[in-house]
Design an enzyme around this catalytic site. Structure first.
Site, short mmCIF file in Angstrom:
data_model
loop_
_atom_site.label_atom_id
_atom_site.label_comp_id
_atom_site.label_asym_id
_atom_site.label_seq_id
_atom_site.Cartn_x
_atom_site.Cartn_y
_atom_site.Cartn_z
N GLY A 90 0.85 -1.26 0.07
CA GLY A 90 -0.06 0.11 0.07
C GLY A 90 0.90 1.31 -0.05
N ALA A 91 2.03 1.27 -0.94
CA ALA A 91 2.89 2.39 -0.66
C ALA A 91 2.61 3.70 -1.67
CB ALA A 91 4.27 1.86 -1.17
N ASN A 92 1.60 3.49 -2.55
CA ASN A 92 1.19 4.51 -3.14
C ASN A 92 0.44 5.69 -2.56
OD1 ASN A 92 -1.21 2.30 -3.30
ND2 ASN A 92 -2.16 4.28 -3.87
N GLY A 94 -0.61 7.78 1.56
CA GLY A 94 -0.91 7.85 2.87
C GLY A 94 0.30 7.58 3.59
N GLY A 96 1.53 4.66 3.77
CA GLY A 96 2.61 3.63 3.09
C GLY A 96 3.42 4.38 2.33
N SER A 219 -3.99 -1.21 14.86
CA SER A 219 -4.81 0.24 15.36
C SER A 219 -5.13 -0.17 16.64
CB SER A 219 -5.72 0.38 14.47
OG SER A 219 -6.85 1.07 14.92
N TYR A 245 -13.80 -3.86 11.05
CA TYR A 245 -12.43 -3.21 11.07
C TYR A 245 -11.51 -3.66 12.34
CZ TYR A 245 -8.78 0.03 11.17
OH TYR A 245 -7.47 0.74 11.27
#
Length: 300
Positions: A90-92, A94, A96, A219, A245
């Site tokens: 998820g590095a694209n 936020g 990440g 979280s 979640y």
């Protein structure tokens, strides 16, 4: 008229015993957090100045909630050798992207493992604009899909051959009920099952020496969740997006703690860590009205 004085006293809560068939990690987290979250490091952390914000919120039923937000400011930075290879899911965008940016700035070679190749390439261009000498590559990965994970591991193994740090960052928050291709509820599949499968398949590639790490981004929502083992995919229980979640984060933290225990027992140099980033204003909150930028919580 008469004035009513509202006094708020915060005391330690006495939690009930866990229900059979559910995972409740509160007591175990309290017992093991020191060894899990604070493993010895070679250098002391940089000094950081805390900033505290306290918000009192009364809902429509007259129930008072107290929210404490602590933000940290001060020096930051990551130091890595040029041959350190890091995978960030998820590095694209936020957290990440910021993680990949700081690791690249610190000298690591960063593999940006992302579901959307076009957005990932744009993020890589943004990263290179800030760190022109960075060594990065984009590999496609949808952590909610088992076949995508297997394909990623094959390609990563062929192109890189070894690994030093895995950051399981990719996640979703409070999305409507949906399922992956094999029937798992999507928040559980994305936030836990994907990290579990990816870590297991990449473990043989970790370098024997050095400071190998598996970092699972969790979280504090796990404190509000339980994982019923007889219905983990909401097939009989009425679906609730926030409970789903929290359930996924219970599973992820449980996995992190057990992985660390087994790594220590086996004498592995790999260390498994959990990280709670707090509430961050990123696009992950786009599916939740409670977390949008205009909501009272989002403005915090």
């Amino acid at each position: 008229g008469r004035r009513q004085l509202l006094a708020v006293r915060i005391e330690p809560r006495v939690e009930p015993r866990p229900v059979v068939g559910e995972i409740d990690l509160r007591a175990r987290i309290a017992h093991e957090s020191q060894s899990l979250m604070h493993r010895p490091r070679n250098r002391p952390p940089a000094p950081r100045a805390p900033r505290l914000k306290i918000i009192l919120y009364v809902d429509g039923n007259g129930i008072l909630s107290v929210f404490l937000f602590i933000s940290m400011t001060g020096p930051r930075g990551v130091t890595a050798t040029t041959d350190t290879i890091v995978v960030v899911t998820g590095a694209n965008a936020g957290l990440g992207f910021e993680t990949a940016l700081e690791l690249a700035r610190g000298g690591a070679s960063v593999v940006m493992a992302c579901r959307n190749p076009e957005r990932a390439e744009k993020a890589r261009s943004d990263l290179l604009a800030r760190v022109p000498a960075a060594t990065t590559m984009v590999l496609p990965l949808d952590v909610s899909e088992p076949e995508s994970i297997r394909a990623f591991v094959r390609e990563f193994s062929d192109r890189c051959g070894r690994l030093d740090v895995l950051v399981n960052n990719a996640g979703i928050v409070a999305v409507p009920l949906s399922r992956n291709s094999v029937g798992h509820e999507l928040q559980l599949a994305t936030n836990y099952l994907g990290a579990f499968a990816l870590t297991g398949q990449l473990l043989p590639l970790f370098r024997a020496g050095g400071r190998a790490r598996v970092v699972n981004v969790g979280s504090h929502a796990n404190r509000m969740g339980k994982l019923p083992l007889d219905d983990p995919n909401w097939e009989r229980t009425p679906y609730h997006e926030f409970k789903a979640y929290a359930r996924a984060k219970v599973a992820l933290l449980s996995f992190t703690m057990e992985l660390e225990r087994r790594l220590r027992r086996s004498g592995s140099p790999v260390i498994a860590l959990g990280a709670h980033p707090g509430i961050a204003a990123t696009e992950i909150r786009r599916h939740s009205p409670m977390l949008t930028a205009t909501s009272w919580l989002g403005r915090c």
